[in-house]
Design an enzyme around this catalytic site. Sequence first.
Site, PDB file in Angstrom:
ATOM      1  N   GLU A   1      -3.485   6.016  -1.895  1.00  0.00           N
ATOM      2  CA  GLU A   1      -2.902   7.360  -1.926  1.00  0.00           C
ATOM      3  C   GLU A   1      -2.895   7.921  -0.509  1.00  0.00           C
ATOM      4  O   GLU A   1      -3.677   7.500   0.343  1.00  0.00           O
ATOM      5  CB  GLU A   1      -3.714   8.274  -2.845  1.00  0.00           C
ATOM      6  CG  GLU A   1      -3.701   7.806  -4.289  1.00  0.00           C
ATOM      7  CD  GLU A   1      -4.638   8.596  -5.189  1.00  0.00           C
ATOM      8  OE1 GLU A   1      -5.457   9.383  -4.678  1.00  0.00           O
ATOM      9  OE2 GLU A   1      -4.538   8.401  -6.406  1.00  0.00           O
TER      10      GLU A   1
ATOM     11  N   ALA B   1      -6.502   5.013 -12.006  1.00  0.00           N
ATOM     12  CA  ALA B   1      -7.005   4.155 -13.083  1.00  0.00           C
ATOM     13  C   ALA B   1      -5.966   3.113 -13.483  1.00  0.00           C
ATOM     14  O   ALA B   1      -6.309   1.953 -13.752  1.00  0.00           O
ATOM     15  CB  ALA B   1      -7.397   5.004 -14.289  1.00  0.00           C
TER      16      ALA B   1
ATOM     17  N   LEU C   1     -11.122   9.173  -9.772  1.00  0.00           N
ATOM     18  CA  LEU C   1     -10.532   8.146 -10.632  1.00  0.00           C
ATOM     19  C   LEU C   1      -9.653   8.819 -11.684  1.00  0.00           C
ATOM     20  O   LEU C   1     -10.012   8.943 -12.847  1.00  0.00           O
ATOM     21  CB  LEU C   1     -11.646   7.306 -11.267  1.00  0.00           C
ATOM     22  CG  LEU C   1     -11.247   5.995 -11.927  1.00  0.00           C
ATOM     23  CD1 LEU C   1     -10.377   5.138 -11.017  1.00  0.00           C
ATOM     24  CD2 LEU C   1     -12.484   5.211 -12.317  1.00  0.00           C
ATOM     25  N   HIS C   2      -8.495   9.284 -11.257  1.00  0.00           N
ATOM     26  CA  HIS C   2      -7.549   9.979 -12.133  1.00  0.00           C
ATOM     27  C   HIS C   2      -6.574   8.971 -12.737  1.00  0.00           C
ATOM     28  O   HIS C   2      -6.702   7.762 -12.519  1.00  0.00           O
ATOM     29  CB  HIS C   2      -6.822  11.083 -11.353  1.00  0.00           C
ATOM     30  CG  HIS C   2      -6.041  10.559 -10.185  1.00  0.00           C
ATOM     31  ND1 HIS C   2      -4.703  10.265 -10.275  1.00  0.00           N
ATOM     32  CD2 HIS C   2      -6.420  10.273  -8.922  1.00  0.00           C
ATOM     33  CE1 HIS C   2      -4.279   9.815  -9.108  1.00  0.00           C
ATOM     34  NE2 HIS C   2      -5.304   9.811  -8.265  1.00  0.00           N
ATOM     35  N   ALA C   3      -5.593   9.427 -13.489  1.00  0.00           N
ATOM     36  CA  ALA C   3      -4.712   8.534 -14.255  1.00  0.00           C
ATOM     37  C   ALA C   3      -3.974   7.508 -13.393  1.00  0.00           C
ATOM     38  O   ALA C   3      -3.939   6.325 -13.730  1.00  0.00           O
ATOM     39  CB  ALA C   3      -3.709   9.354 -15.067  1.00  0.00           C
TER      40      ALA C   3
END
Length: 89
Positions: free
Chosen positions: A87, A19, A14-16
């Site tokens: 992604e 998020a 859960l990276h930028a």
Amino acid sequence: MLQRQITISNKLGLHARAATKLATLAAKFDAEITLIHGDKQASAASVLGLLMLESGVGKTITLTASGNDAQAALDAVSALIDAKFEENS
């Protein structure tokens, strides 16, 4: 209140960017969506709060949702996480 467990499966967790996608999606629903990881919890509408969860790949989180769109919101957030936040890896 609805609740569901889900595992983070994208490589970066859960990276930028993930998020931000999650918060943008959560804002579309008339529901309070909360993510819980261990003893931490955050509103799905808060990018900073989501980052503070420190949820990496393989971590299981609990989603809760309440409000008029609770079921639809829970389904949409779960689908985004299952799709690895759209992604490539």
